[in-house]
Design a protein around this motif. Structure first.
Motif, PDB file in Angstrom:
ATOM      1  N   MET A 222       0.835  -1.204   0.000  1.00 42.41           N
ATOM      2  CA  MET A 222       0.000   0.000   0.000  1.00 42.41           C
ATOM      3  C   MET A 222       0.869   1.252   0.000  1.00 42.41           C
ATOM      4  SD  MET A 222      -3.184  -0.739  -0.058  1.00 42.41           S
ATOM      5  CE  MET A 222      -3.327  -2.387  -0.726  1.00 42.41           C
ATOM      6  N   MET A 223       0.333   2.285  -0.547  1.00 46.63           N
ATOM      7  CA  MET A 223       1.121   3.518  -0.629  1.00 46.63           C
ATOM      8  C   MET A 223       0.943   4.371   0.622  1.00 46.63           C
ATOM      9  SD  MET A 223       0.705   4.712  -4.445  1.00 46.63           S
ATOM     10  CE  MET A 223       1.026   3.608  -5.777  1.00 46.63           C
TER      11      MET A 223
ATOM     12  N   TRP B 110      -0.168   7.363   0.868  1.00 45.53           N
ATOM     13  CA  TRP B 110      -1.392   8.158   1.017  1.00 45.53           C
ATOM     14  C   TRP B 110      -2.587   7.255   0.934  1.00 45.53           C
ATOM     15  CZ3 TRP B 110      -2.930   6.718  -3.708  1.00 45.53           C
ATOM     16  CH2 TRP B 110      -1.961   6.620  -4.702  1.00 45.53           C
ATOM     17  N   SER B 111      -3.530   7.493   1.740  1.00 42.41           N
ATOM     18  CA  SER B 111      -4.703   6.642   1.675  1.00 42.41           C
ATOM     19  C   SER B 111      -5.940   7.481   1.937  1.00 42.41           C
ATOM     20  CB  SER B 111      -4.600   5.533   2.699  1.00 42.41           C
ATOM     21  OG  SER B 111      -4.445   6.105   3.970  1.00 42.41           O
ATOM     22  N   THR B 112      -5.826   8.758   1.718  1.00 42.57           N
ATOM     23  CA  THR B 112      -6.975   9.596   2.016  1.00 42.57           C
ATOM     24  C   THR B 112      -7.364  10.420   0.795  1.00 42.57           C
ATOM     25  OG1 THR B 112      -5.642  11.463   2.707  1.00 42.57           O
ATOM     26  CG2 THR B 112      -6.171   9.849   4.371  1.00 42.57           C
ATOM     27  N   PRO B 113      -8.642  10.442   0.488  1.00 39.61           N
ATOM     28  CA  PRO B 113      -9.077  11.265  -0.624  1.00 39.61           C
ATOM     29  C   PRO B 113      -9.059  12.736  -0.249  1.00 39.61           C
ATOM     30  CG  PRO B 113     -10.949  10.237   0.478  1.00 39.61           C
ATOM     31  CD  PRO B 113      -9.714   9.743   1.156  1.00 39.61           C
ATOM     32  N   PRO B 114      -9.004  13.654  -1.174  1.00 31.68           N
ATOM     33  CA  PRO B 114      -8.860  13.382  -2.601  1.00 31.68           C
ATOM     34  C   PRO B 114      -7.434  12.982  -2.959  1.00 31.68           C
ATOM     35  CG  PRO B 114      -8.863  15.736  -2.215  1.00 31.68           C
ATOM     36  CD  PRO B 114      -9.119  15.096  -0.894  1.00 31.68           C
ATOM     37  N   TYR B 115      -7.339  12.118  -3.961  1.00 28.16           N
ATOM     38  CA  TYR B 115      -6.026  11.659  -4.395  1.00 28.16           C
ATOM     39  C   TYR B 115      -5.419  12.620  -5.411  1.00 28.16           C
ATOM     40  CZ  TYR B 115      -7.503   7.609  -1.859  1.00 28.16           C
ATOM     41  OH  TYR B 115      -7.945   6.792  -0.853  1.00 28.16           O
ATOM     42  N   LEU B 116      -6.236  13.514  -5.917  1.00 26.45           N
ATOM     43  CA  LEU B 116      -5.742  14.536  -6.833  1.00 26.45           C
ATOM     44  C   LEU B 116      -5.582  15.835  -6.060  1.00 26.45           C
ATOM     45  CD1 LEU B 116      -7.892  14.114 -10.055  1.00 26.45           C
ATOM     46  CD2 LEU B 116      -5.464  13.660  -9.785  1.00 26.45           C
ATOM     47  N   LEU B 117      -4.473  16.514  -6.256  1.00 21.01           N
ATOM     48  CA  LEU B 117      -4.277  17.805  -5.625  1.00 21.01           C
ATOM     49  C   LEU B 117      -3.896  18.822  -6.687  1.00 21.01           C
ATOM     50  CD1 LEU B 117      -2.248  16.873  -2.408  1.00 21.01           C
ATOM     51  CD2 LEU B 117      -4.697  17.249  -2.630  1.00 21.01           C
ATOM     52  N   ALA B 118      -4.390  20.029  -6.533  1.00 30.04           N
ATOM     53  CA  ALA B 118      -4.006  21.079  -7.461  1.00 30.04           C
ATOM     54  C   ALA B 118      -2.527  21.399  -7.245  1.00 30.04           C
ATOM     55  CB  ALA B 118      -4.859  22.314  -7.218  1.00 30.04           C
TER      56      ALA B 118
END
Ligand code: SF4
Ligand code: SF4
Lengths: 340, 581
Positions: free
Chosen positions: A1-2, A4-12
């Motif tokens: 597992m990586m 990060w495991s918390t949404p959002p997985y996309l960040l500006a």
């Protein structure tokens, strides 16, 4: 597992560093005009202030056991440093600049908890502290026509050359206030502005264009959505409104709103000081109130008070009111605008 | 089509990354060797198992019956043999197991007898029952039982039925493909819902980056139901949130505290409508769903997958690239990392994304909030996320509620734009679950207190009676030895006085009474101490842990469902439409 495991997985693609960097870039037009019209000594001051800020920041981060590199490179200390350098007289002795910057970084920023925690604008705290402690030095502005080479300026700042009389000029705001006071009603503003060397086309000679530089930088910041329009517009509004009323009432004794807008710290304050998010209001209406009152108070202090300019004290006063303003100006949320 | 569009405030525009998975039509995923069909696939009550190990089942056979009104049935996705009814890991961020029916397909795929019905000839209650028993739930990710949303408010006329084809999450294309390929069924399904709700108007909202879907829906509407309106809405996340879409299409704002039906509007996802049509017109319950397989894979595509198929077998179809580190269920904005690929595809599984560090770089380190207000600027519910963040951090949960934390739909816009890279949504979830936990604790404490007081009262009564008995016996004995008048005195005296009464001859009895009183007082004190003790959260009993897990599971059923979370807690009742429902 990586990791990060918390949404959002996309960040500006945004960061504090980038925000601060853009603020610094926005100061460049003003600085360019400063160098061109007032003198290159400001560059020396900027360097001194930057170094002092980084040093103070590093020491405090170490003492507070915070990640050094992360915070040292966030750019926030440099922004404070530059604002201090730009607000101080350009030929201030080096140690005055250092004291101002350290005051801002150590006391106004880190003793309150560091980045994001300071209730007061660090640069304005530094300015207020220094003008109270060193009133003479803080009002020694280079007289116009003072032609010094960069080396000579450097020597003065470094304390290697004696501080000469020609240096103890005044800011246009101060000159106007003093002249009016001395004239005791016998002199009037239009004549003064037309005849004294220190005044230019619509405000202080030279300084008016520095202000134009800040205006350009500020508009760019607004266009980049780094700042919102409410605070600057309200600040300018507050200042202009008071100035306009008094000017309309007695144009012989009060300078025009245009003069006030482009003198002293008005536009630096409007776009770079009251817009400081950490110590300012955050709501739509709060920003309007905060900016308007800061502008109005700045005018009152600069015209009726004992200090040449009032922006610093006005901002600090309003910083105090921010929690209250924010509390009472919370906007209605989605679906709650017209409760039935 | 001319429609006045409204705007919702805030929102963000992340890269959509949708084109990669729409290059090929929807394909049928093969049946796995074993299906693990969880009984609890929707919001609401968990259905009861109707089969046991050894049973043979047919395709479409009911295996889990709805246990309450807000609950939905579960069916065998194919014919075969039930191997077990047991706990199996669920498609949930916690990876906790849930009761599932394990089916070994026999390969014949034999249907039960399918009974198509004409919904127009049935009373509305009957239609709603049929939908519940066909397992029709919101397929936008919320999995809220649809029949429970199909009752119009008594006092408010239903003005608009909003059909959600916006699909605003990046990467996700399952609704897009469904609209392109099965527009007719969708439009026919809408007719069912419209009749149940007696809605005046039907508005189908589709983000304007899905031109093919818009064209297909438009064409179907022209042929089948020309008075429906297909509306292209601006592409901006979260335009597909039910409340946002309702706002854009109708101008109405549904707060967390109200049901949308009270405002004369209801919203359903296109895939939900499609399954409702299949359920009634073909007699086929919900056995499969369209799943987008995309991200860091060789072959992004949409698949029709039987519910219960292990994710491992599903993702293999897309051929994940070697550097894939994990898989997300749902979109990248509101989805979650799948903890275990043994978990099966369920009704809420709309999309599986293979994630790699290149595709979703790990977030930079968290910095302090600089109050820049960027988060407030993009919050579609016009909250002040940074204030919520401060209060959540400070564990000032009362304040978070004052700042409307339960209106937060966990859309992630605020985290997306935060220059300090603060995982704001995490803080909000933490605060919400903390508030729920306290609420539960308080209820439990109240119940315990009530029980305790009852017991106490009983004990006191019994003690008083005992003391009275003893006193009576004592005075009787005394009166035998001494004068009889004392008798009345002893009887009239209250128990405490009786206990302390130094009736010389009854010293032994009085002692016994005192001892009893002290023991009772000690017991009372002990009970009080226990009650006052803080709830120990790091040493939980098995029962408590189970309880928490259950609550988490309920919450977790909704990570892709903003309203579900907000609604469930905000009003204690489902707040109308679920996201993309
Ligand atoms: S975007 Fe981040 S840094 Fe800016 S106010 Fe919101 S939480 Fe604070
Ligand atoms: S996650 Fe909540 S607070 Fe953040 S933008 Fe979405 S609704 Fe607003």
């Amino acid at each position: 597992m990586m990791a990060w495991s918390t949404p959002p997985y996309l960040l500006a693609d945004v960061s504090v560093r980038r925000v601060m960097l853009q603020v610094l870039v926005a100061l460049l037009p003003g600085i360019a005009a400063y160098v061109w019209l007032i003198g290159p000594s400001i560059l020396v001051q900027l360097v001194i202030a930057t170094l002092a800020a980084l040093l103070g920041e590093a020491v405090m981060l170490r003492l507070r056991r915070r990640p050094l590199l992360l915070f040292l490179t966030d750019g926030s200390a440099i922004v404070s440093a530059w604002l201090i350098a730009l607000a101080f007289p350009p030929l201030s002795p080096w140690w005055l600049t250092v004291v101002g910057v350290l005051f801002a970084i150590v006391i106004a920023k880190h003793l309150y908890g560091g980045l994001g925690q300071n209730p007061f604008n660090p640069a304005m705290i530094a300015f207020a502290a220094c003008i109270v402690s060193f009133p003479a030095l803080m009002s020694q502005w280079p007289a116009l026509g003072l032609k010094l080479s960069l080396a000579e300026q450097f020597e003065i700042i470094a304390g290697l050359a004696p501080r000469i009389d020609a240096m103890s000029g005044a800011t246009p705001l101060d000159a106007l206030k003093t002249a009016l006071k001395l004239g005791e009603g016998a002199v009037d503003v239009p004549t003064l502005l037309a005849n004294q060397d220190v005044f230019g086309n619509f405000a202080g000679r030279g300084w008016e264009w520095v202000s134009v530089g800040y205006l350009l930088g500020g508009l760019w910041l607004w266009q980049r959505k780094i700042i919102t329009w409410q605070t600057p517009v309200a600040f300018v509004g507050g200042l202009t409104l008071l100035a306009a009323i008094l000017w309309a009432w007695n144009p012989q004794q009060f300078a025009s709103p245009l003069f006030h807008l482009f003198s002293g710290g008005s536009l630096l304050g409007a776009f770079f000081i009251v817009t400081d998010p950490v110590s300012g209001s955050t709501t739509f209406r709060g920003k309007l109130i905060f900016g308007f009152l800061a502008g109005a108070i700045a005018y009152v202090i600069r015209v009726f008070g004992g200090y040449p300019d009032g922006v610093a004290f006005a901002v600090l006063l309003m910083n105090l009111c921010v929690p209250l303003i924010d509390m009472y100006t919370q906007p209605p949320i989605f679906g709650m605008k017209n409760p039935k | 089509m001319l429609a006045q569009l409204f705007r919702f405030k805030g929102g963000v525009k992340p890269q959509t990354n949708k084109t990669i998975s729409v290059q090929e039509p929807i394909a049928q995923a093969p049946l796995p060797a074993r299906l693990f069909v969880p009984l609890h696939q929707s919001i609401g009550g968990a259905p009861n198992p109707l089969v046991q190990a050894g049973d043979t089942v047919r395709k479409g056979q009911l295996i889990g019956g709805a246990d309450a009104w807000v609950s939905a049935a579960v069916h065998a996705p194919t014919s075969g043999r039930v191997l077990a009814v047991e706990e199996h890991v669920a498609a949930h961020p916690s990876g906790l197991p849930t009761l599932s029916v394990v089916i070994e397909p026999d390969g014949r795929d034999e249907w039960i007898e399918r009974r198509p019905v004409d919904h127009q000839s049935l009373p509305p209650e009957r239609v709603r029952e049929l939908l519940r028993d066909a397992g029709v739930v919101g397929l936008g990710g919320a999995a809220f039982p649809s029949h429970a949303k199909l009752t119009p408010a008594r006092s408010v006329a239903m003005e608009q039925l909003v059909i959600n084809g916006a699909e605003c999450e990046p990467f996700m294309t399952c609704d897009d493909m469904l609209m392109r390929e099965r527009a007719d069924e969708i439009v026919r399904g809408i007719a069912i819902f419209r009749e149940l709700l007696a809605a005046r108007e039907v508005l189908i909202g589709i983000e304007d980056n899905k031109q093919e879907a818009i064209a297909a829906m438009h064409e179907a509407v022209l042929r089948l139901a020309p008075d429906y309106r297909v509306v292209a809405v601006p592409t901006r996340y979260p335009a597909g949130g039910a409340k946002q879409l309702i706002r854009v299409l109708t101008g109405k704002e549904v707060p967390a505290s109200r049901r949308s039906t009270e405002l004369g509007v209801q919203c359903f996802n296109v895939a939900t409508v499609y399954t409702a049509y299949r359920a009634l017109a073909c007699g086929e319950p919900v056995l499969s769903r369209i799943v987008t397989l995309t991200g860091n894979v060789e072959r992004p595509r949409n698949w029709e997958v039987s519910l219960g198929t292990p994710m491992r077998e599903v993702v293999a179809l897309a051929r994940p690239r070697a550097d894939t580190g994990s898989f997300l269920m749902g979109g990248p904005m509101m989805g979650f990392e799948i903890p275990d690929l043994d978990a099966p595809v369920v009704k809420a599984t709309n999309c599986i994304i293979a994630a790699s560090p290149g595709l979703f770089p790990p977030p930079p380190p968290e910095m302090p909030c600089i109050r820049c207000g960027a988060c407030a600027e993009v919050c579609p519910h016009e909250l002040q996320p940074f204030e919520l963040y401060w209060f959540s951090r400070a564990r000032n949960f009362g304040k978070t509620q004052e700042y409307y934390i339960f209106d937060c739909i966990e859309c992630g816009c605020c985290s997306y734009v935060c220059p300090s890279h603060i995982p704001l949504v995490q803080y909000f979830r933490f605060a919400k679950s903390e508030i729920w936990a306290r609420e539960r604790e308080k209820q439990a404490a109240d119940a315990a207190k009530e029980r305790f007081e009852l017991r106490n009262a009983r004990a006191e009564r019994e003690q008083a009676e005992k003391a009275e008995r003893l006193a009576r016996a004592a005075s009787a004995r005394t009166s035998e030895k001494k004068a009889p008048p004392e008798r009345t005195n002893a009887v009239d005296s209250p128990p405490a006085a009786a206990a302390g009464e130094p009736a010389a001859a009854a010293a032994t009895d009085a002692d016994a009474i005192r001892k009893a009183a002290i023991a009772a007082a000690m017991a009372r004190a002990r009970a009080q101490r226990e009650l006052a003790q803080p709830k120990n959260t790091d040493r939980l009993s098995a029962e408590q842990e189970r309880e928490i897990a259950a609550v988490e599971a309920r919450r977790g059923a909704q990570p892709a469902t903003p309203e579900a979370t907000a609604g469930a807690a905000g009003s204690g009742a489902p707040a109308g439409p679920q996201r993309g429902e």
